[in-house]
Write a protein that holds these residues in place. Structure first.
Motif, PDB file in Angstrom:
ATOM      1  N   ALA A 175       5.250   8.578  11.412  1.00  0.00           N
ATOM      2  CA  ALA A 175       3.822   8.353  11.107  1.00  0.00           C
ATOM      3  C   ALA A 175       3.539   6.869  10.909  1.00  0.00           C
ATOM      4  O   ALA A 175       2.382   6.463  10.870  1.00  0.00           O
ATOM      5  CB  ALA A 175       3.425   9.128   9.857  1.00  0.00           C
ATOM      6  N   GLY A 176       4.601   6.048  10.734  1.00  0.00           N
ATOM      7  CA  GLY A 176       4.390   4.603  10.638  1.00  0.00           C
ATOM      8  C   GLY A 176       4.744   3.993   9.296  1.00  0.00           C
ATOM      9  O   GLY A 176       4.470   2.807   9.080  1.00  0.00           O
ATOM     10  N   ALA A 177       5.362   4.761   8.390  1.00  0.00           N
ATOM     11  CA  ALA A 177       5.749   4.180   7.096  1.00  0.00           C
ATOM     12  C   ALA A 177       6.812   3.114   7.330  1.00  0.00           C
ATOM     13  O   ALA A 177       7.721   3.298   8.146  1.00  0.00           O
ATOM     14  CB  ALA A 177       6.300   5.262   6.176  1.00  0.00           C
ATOM     15  N   ILE A 190       0.874  -1.181   0.000  1.00  0.00           N
ATOM     16  CA  ILE A 190       0.000   0.000   0.000  1.00  0.00           C
ATOM     17  C   ILE A 190       0.903   1.219   0.000  1.00  0.00           C
ATOM     18  O   ILE A 190       1.745   1.367   0.892  1.00  0.00           O
ATOM     19  CB  ILE A 190      -0.887   0.009   1.266  1.00  0.00           C
ATOM     20  CG1 ILE A 190      -1.608  -1.333   1.384  1.00  0.00           C
ATOM     21  CG2 ILE A 190      -1.871   1.172   1.236  1.00  0.00           C
ATOM     22  CD1 ILE A 190      -2.107  -1.607   2.777  1.00  0.00           C
ATOM     23  N   TRP A 191       0.709   2.071  -0.972  1.00  0.00           N
ATOM     24  CA  TRP A 191       1.529   3.281  -1.067  1.00  0.00           C
ATOM     25  C   TRP A 191       0.701   4.526  -0.793  1.00  0.00           C
ATOM     26  O   TRP A 191      -0.472   4.620  -1.170  1.00  0.00           O
ATOM     27  CB  TRP A 191       2.067   3.430  -2.493  1.00  0.00           C
ATOM     28  CG  TRP A 191       3.367   2.738  -2.757  1.00  0.00           C
ATOM     29  CD1 TRP A 191       3.906   1.695  -2.049  1.00  0.00           C
ATOM     30  CD2 TRP A 191       4.270   3.031  -3.829  1.00  0.00           C
ATOM     31  NE1 TRP A 191       5.092   1.320  -2.619  1.00  0.00           N
ATOM     32  CE2 TRP A 191       5.343   2.123  -3.705  1.00  0.00           C
ATOM     33  CE3 TRP A 191       4.283   3.950  -4.869  1.00  0.00           C
ATOM     34  CZ2 TRP A 191       6.423   2.120  -4.598  1.00  0.00           C
ATOM     35  CZ3 TRP A 191       5.347   3.944  -5.757  1.00  0.00           C
ATOM     36  CH2 TRP A 191       6.417   3.047  -5.612  1.00  0.00           C
ATOM     37  N   LEU A 251      -3.026   9.493   5.787  1.00  0.00           N
ATOM     38  CA  LEU A 251      -3.105   8.350   4.875  1.00  0.00           C
ATOM     39  C   LEU A 251      -2.123   7.249   5.255  1.00  0.00           C
ATOM     40  O   LEU A 251      -2.418   6.059   5.077  1.00  0.00           O
ATOM     41  CB  LEU A 251      -2.855   8.807   3.434  1.00  0.00           C
ATOM     42  CG  LEU A 251      -3.995   9.627   2.835  1.00  0.00           C
ATOM     43  CD1 LEU A 251      -3.659  10.075   1.425  1.00  0.00           C
ATOM     44  CD2 LEU A 251      -5.280   8.808   2.815  1.00  0.00           C
ATOM     45  N   VAL A 252      -0.963   7.628   5.783  1.00  0.00           N
ATOM     46  CA  VAL A 252      -0.017   6.598   6.237  1.00  0.00           C
ATOM     47  C   VAL A 252      -0.662   5.798   7.372  1.00  0.00           C
ATOM     48  O   VAL A 252      -0.607   4.564   7.404  1.00  0.00           O
ATOM     49  CB  VAL A 252       1.325   7.219   6.695  1.00  0.00           C
ATOM     50  CG1 VAL A 252       2.226   6.168   7.315  1.00  0.00           C
ATOM     51  CG2 VAL A 252       2.035   7.900   5.526  1.00  0.00           C
ATOM     52  N   ASN A 253      -1.328   6.493   8.272  1.00  0.00           N
ATOM     53  CA  ASN A 253      -2.013   5.813   9.369  1.00  0.00           C
ATOM     54  C   ASN A 253      -3.127   4.903   8.831  1.00  0.00           C
ATOM     55  O   ASN A 253      -3.279   3.760   9.268  1.00  0.00           O
ATOM     56  CB  ASN A 253      -2.580   6.863  10.336  1.00  0.00           C
ATOM     57  CG  ASN A 253      -3.064   6.237  11.613  1.00  0.00           C
ATOM     58  OD1 ASN A 253      -2.472   5.275  12.109  1.00  0.00           O
ATOM     59  ND2 ASN A 253      -4.143   6.757  12.167  1.00  0.00           N
ATOM     60  N   ALA A 254      -3.882   5.408   7.854  1.00  0.00           N
ATOM     61  CA  ALA A 254      -4.950   4.585   7.260  1.00  0.00           C
ATOM     62  C   ALA A 254      -4.350   3.367   6.571  1.00  0.00           C
ATOM     63  O   ALA A 254      -4.890   2.258   6.664  1.00  0.00           O
ATOM     64  CB  ALA A 254      -5.744   5.419   6.254  1.00  0.00           C
ATOM     65  N   ALA A 255      -3.208   3.564   5.906  1.00  0.00           N
ATOM     66  CA  ALA A 255      -2.559   2.450   5.197  1.00  0.00           C
ATOM     67  C   ALA A 255      -2.137   1.359   6.179  1.00  0.00           C
ATOM     68  O   ALA A 255      -2.214   0.163   5.869  1.00  0.00           O
ATOM     69  CB  ALA A 255      -1.356   2.970   4.416  1.00  0.00           C
ATOM     70  N   LYS A 256      -1.727   1.771   7.395  1.00  0.00           N
ATOM     71  CA  LYS A 256      -1.343   0.769   8.413  1.00  0.00           C
ATOM     72  C   LYS A 256      -2.553  -0.104   8.750  1.00  0.00           C
ATOM     73  O   LYS A 256      -2.441  -1.313   8.895  1.00  0.00           O
ATOM     74  CB  LYS A 256      -0.854   1.474   9.685  1.00  0.00           C
ATOM     75  CG  LYS A 256       0.557   2.002   9.560  1.00  0.00           C
ATOM     76  CD  LYS A 256       1.164   2.322  10.907  1.00  0.00           C
ATOM     77  CE  LYS A 256       0.477   3.429  11.635  1.00  0.00           C
ATOM     78  NZ  LYS A 256       0.990   3.769  12.931  1.00  0.00           N
TER      79      LYS A 256
END
Ligand SMILES: Cc1cc2nc3c(=O)[nH]c(=O)nc-3n(C[C@H](O)[C@H](O)[C@H](O)COP(=O)(O)OP(=O)(O)OC[C@H]3O[C@@H](n4cnc5c(N)ncnc54)[C@H](O)[C@@H]3O)c2cc1C
Length: 340
Positions: A63-65, A7-8, A26-31
């Motif tokens: 942010a969690g990337a 997921i990018w 969005l990074v948080n949502a991607a997690k």
């Protein structure tokens, strides 16, 4: 299709060389999505010039990337539709992510359709929710028919699955200083001579004082009921007393009373503040499309039948030229009382 994994998020930078809030959301949502996809990698594509990249990488990591795919090129110093979409398409073609998320900002709304058209894939624009369905597909939800229905859209036959997401509708995570994103530099060949549009200068067209409407937690919006540009002064007084920003309906922008950067709605900005105070705005569906996900909506209108009251949390039927100054004074007095 099975080659596509991960997921990018395509990160957006602010003029102050920070990562835009929506990209961190969005990074948080991607997690969250990754957990439903057996832990597929959360990657961020960062397209940047030769600015100091370390603070950006730190923000994305916190942010969690899990991984940042970095494309650094002096030609990416400023946003350019052609160069950014070329760089993003080449990076996506090289690395084959399954999902690509972009903020539904002015830049994101410009970039995302170019990428999806070039990659011949689908794009769900302006989403308010993301999930993974039972088949492992991205389920991207967005308002439709002027906000009267929510549509959940799947991209079944093409990759990557793409969505732009409105700022401030998904939560940001608290920074996690223990996370350490790996960085992979991508080699992308950008030839500026092939580009038809050259950016000579960037001007700030938004002359409004105070914070931008998309960042504001409180918005005081004026409609045609405000009568003229002068009328906005009373809204500025209320905004000042509450620490908010002033926005406008398209009717006011078309009349030249406010700049387009202040316009809320389908052809303006989507905002999601804690409090949205609509003054002299009828509540046309095109306006509601830009503000109806605000936490609290307060409508001031002299017409009790105005459609804005159907979406309002609180409604005041009255003349805004009486109500707004009274409200401003009451707030100023209560602040004075509090500070005593
Ligand atoms: C394709 C398309 C895209 C559009 N995009 C947008 C968009 O992005 N944003 C947008 O806003 N619109 C957009 N519109 C326009 C939209 O349809 C409406 O025309 C517009 O929102 C109306 O603006 P308004 O509510 O300020 O004015 P009006 O509809 O004229 O309403 C004025 C309101 O003020 C009230 N009023 C008057 N005087 C007072 C007073 N003294 N005190 C209290 N209340 C008073 C009236 O009762 C009335 O309800 C779009 C239209 C189209 C076709």
């Amino acid at each position: 299709m099975s080659e596509h994994k991960g997921i990018w998020v395509i990160a957006e930078k602010t003029p102050e060389n920070q990562i835009a809030g929506v990209s961190l959301e969005l990074v948080n949502a991607a997690k969250g999505l990754s957990q439903k996809l057996s832990g597929e990698e959360v990657g961020v594509l960062l397209l940047t010039g030769n600015d100091d990249v370390e603070p950006l990488l730190k923000e994305l990591s916190e942010a969690g990337a899990q991984k940042v795919y970095l494309v650094r090129d002096e030609n990416l110093e400023r946003y350019s539709t052609e160069l950014y979409s070329k760089a993003a398409c080449d990076a996506i073609t090289q690395k084959k992510p399954s999902i690509v998320l972009i903020g539904a900002t002015t830049t994101g709304r410009d970039l995302a359709p170019r990428i999806s058209a070039r990659l011949n894939t689908g794009l769900t624009a302006d989403c308010t929710g993301l999930d993974i369905n039972e088949q492992g597909l991205l389920a991207a939800t967005r308002p439709t028919f002027g906000g009267n229905l929510m549509a959940t859209i799947l991209c079944k036959t093409c990759r990557p699955q793409m969505a732009t997401v409105r700022p401030k509708v998904l939560p940001k995570a608290e920074p996690d200083t223990s996370n350490s994103a790996r960085v992979e530099k991508l080699d992308i060949n950008l030839d500026p001579s092939a580009i038809k549009v050259k950016i000579l200068e960037c001007l700030n067209a938004c002359q409004s004082a105070g914070c931008k409407i998309e960042d504001a937690e409180i918005i005081i919006a004026g409609g045609r009921g405000i009568k003229n540009a002068e009328g906005f002064k009373i809204l500025e007084g209320l905004a000042e007393s509450l620490g908010g920003a002033v926005a406008a309906s398209r009717a006011c922008v078309d009349a030249g009373w406010r700049g387009h950067c202040d316009q809320v709605g389908q052809t303006g900005k989507t905002v999601c503040p804690k409090i949205y105070i609509a003054c002299g705005i009828s509540g046309a569906i095109q306006h509601l499309a830009g503000m109806n996900s605000s936490d609290i909506i307060i409508a001031i209108n002299k017409d009790p039948e105005a459609p804005i009251f159907q979406v309002a949390t609180y409604g005041i039927v009255g003349d805004l030229f009486e109500v707004v100054p009274a409200l401003t004074e009451a707030i100023r007095n209560s602040r004075l009382t509090c500070s005593c």
